[in-house]
Design a protein around this motif. Structure first.
Motif, PDB file in Angstrom:
ATOM      1  N   UNK A  75       0.829  -1.201   0.000  1.00  0.00           N
ATOM      2  CA  UNK A  75       0.000   0.000   0.000  1.00  0.00           C
ATOM      3  C   UNK A  75       0.866   1.255   0.000  1.00  0.00           C
ATOM      4  N   UNK A  76       1.957   1.237   0.768  1.00  0.00           N
ATOM      5  CA  UNK A  76       2.832   2.406   0.814  1.00  0.00           C
ATOM      6  C   UNK A  76       3.477   2.653  -0.551  1.00  0.00           C
ATOM      7  N   UNK A 121       3.607   6.493  -5.385  1.00  0.00           N
ATOM      8  CA  UNK A 121       3.550   6.817  -6.822  1.00  0.00           C
ATOM      9  C   UNK A 121       3.043   8.230  -7.042  1.00  0.00           C
ATOM     10  N   UNK A 122       2.241   8.745  -6.103  1.00  0.00           N
ATOM     11  CA  UNK A 122       1.594  10.043  -6.271  1.00  0.00           C
ATOM     12  C   UNK A 122       2.206  11.147  -5.415  1.00  0.00           C
ATOM     13  N   UNK A 123       2.694  10.807  -4.243  1.00  0.00           N
ATOM     14  CA  UNK A 123       3.227  11.834  -3.350  1.00  0.00           C
ATOM     15  C   UNK A 123       4.085  11.157  -2.285  1.00  0.00           C
ATOM     16  N   UNK A 124       4.704  11.976  -1.421  1.00  0.00           N
ATOM     17  CA  UNK A 124       5.537  11.443  -0.352  1.00  0.00           C
ATOM     18  C   UNK A 124       4.659  11.131   0.862  1.00  0.00           C
ATOM     19  N   UNK A 125       4.538   9.843   1.172  1.00  0.00           N
ATOM     20  CA  UNK A 125       3.782   9.384   2.327  1.00  0.00           C
ATOM     21  C   UNK A 125       4.709   8.609   3.255  1.00  0.00           C
ATOM     22  N   UNK A 126       4.291   8.482   4.486  1.00  0.00           N
ATOM     23  CA  UNK A 126       5.021   7.646   5.434  1.00  0.00           C
ATOM     24  C   UNK A 126       4.024   6.896   6.305  1.00  0.00           C
ATOM     25  N   UNK A 127       4.459   5.760   6.843  1.00  0.00           N
ATOM     26  CA  UNK A 127       3.623   4.987   7.758  1.00  0.00           C
ATOM     27  C   UNK A 127       3.645   5.652   9.121  1.00  0.00           C
ATOM     28  N   UNK A 128       2.471   6.074   9.575  1.00  0.00           N
ATOM     29  CA  UNK A 128       2.386   6.722  10.891  1.00  0.00           C
ATOM     30  C   UNK A 128       2.192   5.696  11.993  1.00  0.00           C
ATOM     31  N   UNK A 134      -2.126   3.142   9.112  1.00  0.00           N
ATOM     32  CA  UNK A 134      -2.357   4.578   9.031  1.00  0.00           C
ATOM     33  C   UNK A 134      -1.148   5.240   8.367  1.00  0.00           C
ATOM     34  N   UNK A 135      -1.419   5.899   7.237  1.00  0.00           N
ATOM     35  CA  UNK A 135      -0.376   6.597   6.495  1.00  0.00           C
ATOM     36  C   UNK A 135      -0.685   8.092   6.489  1.00  0.00           C
ATOM     37  N   UNK A 136       0.367   8.901   6.381  1.00  0.00           N
ATOM     38  CA  UNK A 136       0.182  10.350   6.393  1.00  0.00           C
ATOM     39  C   UNK A 136       1.159  10.976   5.400  1.00  0.00           C
ATOM     40  N   UNK A 137       0.734  12.035   4.771  1.00  0.00           N
ATOM     41  CA  UNK A 137       1.629  12.793   3.911  1.00  0.00           C
ATOM     42  C   UNK A 137       2.782  13.338   4.742  1.00  0.00           C
TER      43      UNK A 137
END
Length: 989
Positions: free
Chosen positions: A650-651, A656-663, A675-678
């Motif tokens: 999923x991460x 592919x679209x933006x910078x996310x990280x696993x919160x 739970x992921x967050x920009x």
């Protein structure tokens, strides 16, 4: 940490490098020295109520001018932590830890310290100020000082080596409760369960409330700086060992409870709240670089009303058969107390298995028979109580001779193990994988050992359970433990037994010692003969007991401290009024989804699911069910790799679209929360907490339940919940019961629950079905008559009636049922069972502040590997954004208004939240000065207030007030208000 003191006005200031805690008393008693000793300068009446009022402020250190203060930090030792405020004999004392030593390390980042030195300073009386100037180390007060110095016995008690604390975590909690986040110290001792282990809760009571009223940043400083130290009493020790060739730490921590009303130790039952004597919670921890295992066992006296008869004859002391158990309350009263005791355990741990060690002989047999009647009644009426947990009971009497014969060795008796092995497997244990920050397993139940005095035999059985759980847990991940670990494990439990027995016997009245099996008959007789007075509740003639009662605030003349912090209250009020200057609102996009993956890891394209709307969401919350297939006999979920793989897939899709990280990620059996967050929004996220609750009443452990994460996005509290309810067409009532269990059982710090958040998103496989047949449902699906189908949807019906999910909302469903399909197809169940299609997978939301705007609700039709389909929803959430820099600047200016930095401390005793007008900077706000009883701001030149009546002010007339005019001016009357003296004379004549 340093301590500063000013004699007049009498003030103590506790400082760190950045902040200061100011503590003052509004009415201190000053005395002066003379050659003959300390002679009172005045005979002020010492009023307990007034003496227990304390003024306290928490400010930035730079705001204070220390010119009039002297540093009284101990010359030998140091100030390690503040224990709180203690009232004794109309005096208030500040308690500090001055010496400690490291005794345990549950994890590499956590340390436990044993208290070896304390000091107390009197706040409201200068009688003991000569003690402030000592420069040498001393072992205690002289006999004369000890007699007249009320805090001497408390100092000795706390320095005895029986009390422990930690600078990294709240020592009243266990690892599962506080989690593995790298966040700073988190205080939880003011919640009901943990408060029972906080032995200085009387000293900290109002200070904790004071802390809770501070801002989050100030609370963080309080917690991490040692301003409020929580202490426990019991045992703690770590030893080095080895697991699978790697170095490991093994730690045993035992916490004695101080919650029970009446005697805490000895041969007694419970109080009205279900708290029992000799209650102990013990946690065993094994920590390596890769894993952390934690397991908790509790024990205590029989949880019902009972006591030994006050029969102190020599015959009764020497002959156990002559002892008699009394039951001072009715059966129904005992049942209520027993139920409260068990319910409290269930709320904290989940399922409960009572192991009853009581003998069925002699007076203990009488107690055992009475207890089993309570158990029988409880099981017969349990359904009426709507219990949300599973209770098991086993009578397991272990003769003392067998305990002595086996001893504390690495061998475990198989005949005892077989009585609890099934529960041990179903309960599981906390197992955490450090490198991936993953919960492999969680402890979902607790063994409650029931015994007469909760000492040696209870400790022996606890050791057996602990060893078996350790063996099973590591076997589950294919690790064989060596004999050295089991030997050291047994030694820890043996030391635990010696320490806890010593603490119980040294602090129990002689009346109770007469009945304690660990004391010889001869010493009991001697104690009986030499004792002049035996109290049925507590022996206050024993110094140890008296000191214990002082610490807990249980002496008759002790009153709780009342704190006033007018300066801080005023600043808080001003900040509230000026909130608009540093607060704004912002809208964030939130993506939520639920998917029962049927134990499968999918390696294909999931863009249709994750990017169905082609929007860039700030938060992405996904709940997965059946991520692994749980099997009976598993103690921990060893297939944690499935969660890691899904998280990675999923991460990668999000990246592919933006910078996310696993919160945050959390797992309970087959349930997973992701739970992921920009990355650009991470700075707004704080206070992340994880909680869970099992709801399955049967089958394998953790097959049903819920996991939840709570956090703050800036100043808006958000809770995400992922759950899996009971399956089956006719189990809608059980599903309703699952909902109630999670709402009641999932809780976070400060006793917060799911509904206590500004925003709640609840996703899951709720398993609610449609009350129609296949023949009725499938044609309506083809015709897309979803509104018609929803009339028969069980969840829709329960929500409409207010049963399940009251106040929750759901977006309108425009998609077909998402269950049950043949795997890999778009065909509904064609097996022999022919399950009726249903909307089992749902997303609900709650916001009583109307912060949520729904945008989209749909499903991913082409993700077909499971028998469910992913369901997703998109929301716009309005959050409150606080500019901390502006808020801090305003706060600093408010404090500077009082010129603490330039003119020293004001007399905060004169400040009051109720009369905060005098705190306002009137000159800068163009406001007149405050009025008083004589001077009114609306009168020029501060003239005395007066009222002028023109009719009476005329010196040329002789009018006076008419005595016959009604007193009430609103009463109708023909009488004039004023009459002339002539008219008055005529009336009188």
């Amino acid at each position: 940490m340093k301590l500063y003191f000013n004699e007049k006005p009498r003030t103590f200031i506790i400082t760190t490098n950045t902040h200061a805690l100011i503590i003052r008393h509004p009415n201190p008693i000053y005395k002066h020295r003379s050659i003959r000793g300390l002679i009172p300068r005045h005979n002020r009446r010492e009023n307990d109520k007034e003496n227990n009022k304390v003024l306290v402020e928490f400010v930035i250190k730079d705001f204070i001018n220390f010119a009039s203060f002297r540093d009284i930090t101990p010359k030998v030792g140091k100030l390690i932590g503040f224990l709180g405020l203690l009232s004794l004999k109309s005096k208030v004392f500040l308690g500090f830890i001055t010496k400690d030593e490291i005794v345990a390390s549950p994890t590499v980042d956590e340390k436990i310290y044993k208290i070896t030195g304390t000091e107390f300073y009197c706040l409201n009386n200068d009688e003991y100020d000569y003690l402030l100037d000592r420069e040498d180390e001393y072992s205690g007060y002289s006999d004369t000082e000890s007699t007249k110095y009320p805090a001497a016995s408390i100092r000795k008690l706390l320095s005895s080596g029986a009390f422990y604390f930690s600078k990294q975590f709240d020592i009243t909690s266990n690892i599962q409760e506080r989690g593995f986040t790298k966040a700073e110290f988190q205080l939880i001792a003011d919640s009901p369960y943990f408060k029972r282990f906080s032995w200085n809760s009387f000293m900290l009571g109002e200070l904790l409330e004071f802390r809770n009223r501070l801002s989050p940043s100030e609370q963080k400083i309080i917690d991490t700086s040692g301003y409020l130290v929580i202490i426990m009493r019991g045992y703690a020790k770590s030893v080095n060992t080895e697991v699978a060739g790697s170095e490991a730490l093994m730690t045993l921590i035992s916490k004695q409870s101080c919650a029970k009303e009446g005697p805490l130790f000895g041969d007694w039952g419970c109080d009205g709240n279900g708290y029992v004597s000799n209650y102990l919670e013990t946690e065993i921890i094994i920590y390596t670089g890769k894993f952390c295992l934690s397991y908790v066992i509790v024990r205590g006296n029989v949880p019902m009303y009972w006591e030994l008869e006050n029969n102190f004859s020599t015959k009764a002391i020497l002959a156990p058969s002559a002892k008699k158990v009394n039951f001072p309350r009715s059966f129904e009263a005992s049942q209520e107390a027993f139920t409260r005791h068990i319910d409290r355990l269930a709320t904290q741990f989940g399922d409960v298995h009572i192991l009853n060690e009581l003998s069925d002989k002699s007076y203990k047999g009488v107690l055992n028979a009475a207890f089993e009647e309570q158990i029988k009644y409880y099981f017969e009426h349990r359904e009426q109580a709507n219990s949300d947990f599973k209770l098991a009971y086993t009578h397991l009497p272990i003769p003392a001779s067998r305990v002595k014969k086996i001893g504390y060795t690495s061998q475990n008796p198989s005949d005892i193990i077989v009585t609890f092995s099934d529960s041990a497997v179903n309960f599981g244990a906390l197992f955490y994988e450090n490198s991936t920050m993953t919960f492999i397993g969680k402890q979902l139940g607790v063994f409650r050992i029931n015994s007469f005095d909760s000492l040696s035999k209870a400790n022996f059985l606890s050791k057996i359970i602990s060893q078996e759980v350790i063996k099973l847990a590591f076997q589950d991940i294919d690790i064989e433990l060596n004999k050295d670990l089991y030997t050291k494990h047994a030694r820890l439990w043996q030391e635990n037994d010696e320490q806890i027995t010593k603490l119980v016997l040294n602090y129990v009245s002689n009346r109770d010692k007469l009945h304690t099996s660990n004391v010889s008959h001869a010493s009991s007789v001697k104690s009986h003969i030499t004792k002049k007075y035996l109290s049925s509740v507590v022996d206050t003639n024993k110094p140890n007991e008296l000191a214990l009662l002082k610490l807990l605030g249980r002496l008759q003349d002790q009153q709780a401290i009342t704190l006033h912090n007018p300066l801080h209250d005023f600043v808080a009020k001003e900040l509230s009024e000026r909130e608009g200057e540093f607060t704004s609102e912002s809208d964030i996009l939130l993506f939520a989804s639920t998917f029962n993956v049927n134990g499968t890891i999918f390696e294909g394209d999931i863009d249709e699911w994750i990017f169905s709307e082609n929007k860039l969401h700030d938060l992405v919350f996904i709940g997965l069910q059946e991520i692994v297939k749980l099997k009976p006999g598993q103690m921990v979920n060893t297939d944690y790799r499935n969660k890691a793989q899904w998280e990675r897939n999923i991460l990668e899709c999000l990246l592919k679209r933006d910078k996310y990280m696993t919160l945050w990620t959390g797992q309970l059996g087959g349930l997973v929360l992701l739970l992921f967050v920009k990355e650009s929004e991470v700075k707004y996220v704080s206070n992340v907490e994880f909680s869970f609750k099992k709801t399955g009443l049967g089958g394998v452990a953790a097959n049903k339940g819920g996991v939840a994460v709570s956090f703050k996005f800036s100043d808006t509290s958000i809770c995400f919940v992922s759950s899996h309810f009971a399956a089956g067409l006719n189990n809608d009532e059980e599903r309703h019961h699952n909902y109630k269990t999670l709402v009641k059982g999932i809780q976070f710090s400060k006793n917060r629950r799911i509904p206590d958040h500004d925003v709640v998103i609840w996703v899951g496989d709720f398993n609610y079905r449609i009350n129609l047949t296949n023949e009725q449902v499938k044609p309506l699906i083809l015709q897309k008559k979803y509104t018609k189908l929803l009339q028969y949807d069980q969840l829709n019906q329960q929500m409409a009636s207010g049963e399940s999910f009251p106040f929750y909302a759901e977006q309108k469903i425009h998609f077909p049922p998402t269950y049950k399909f043949d795997n890999g197809t778009k065909v509904y169940d064609s097996s022999e069972k022919q399950r009726v299609p249903a909307w089992t997978d749902r997303i609900l939301y709650l916001s009583r502040k109307n912060l949520i705007k729904p945008i989209e609700y749909n499903y991913a039709r082409n993700i077909t590997f499971s028998d469910h389909r992913p369901v997703y929803a998109s929301f716009q959430v309005t959050v409150k954004i606080i500019n901390q820099a502006i808020k801090k600047s305003i706060s600093s200016k408010l404090y500077e208004t009082y010129k603490l930095k330039h003119h020293g401390l004001q007399d905060i005793a004169s400040l009051s939240y109720d009369v905060d007008k005098r705190l306002i900077d009137y000159e800068n706000r163009n406001l007149p000065p405050p009025s008083s009883d004589k001077d009114k701001w609306w009168l020029e030149g501060g003239k005395p207030a007066k009222v002028t009546i023109p009719s009476l002010d005329n010196k040329n007339n002789d009018l006076v007030v008419n005595p016959w005019s009604p007193i009430n001016p609103f009463t109708r009357s023909n009488e004039p208000e004023f009459v002339s003296l002539k008219e008055l004379e005529e009336m009188l004549n």
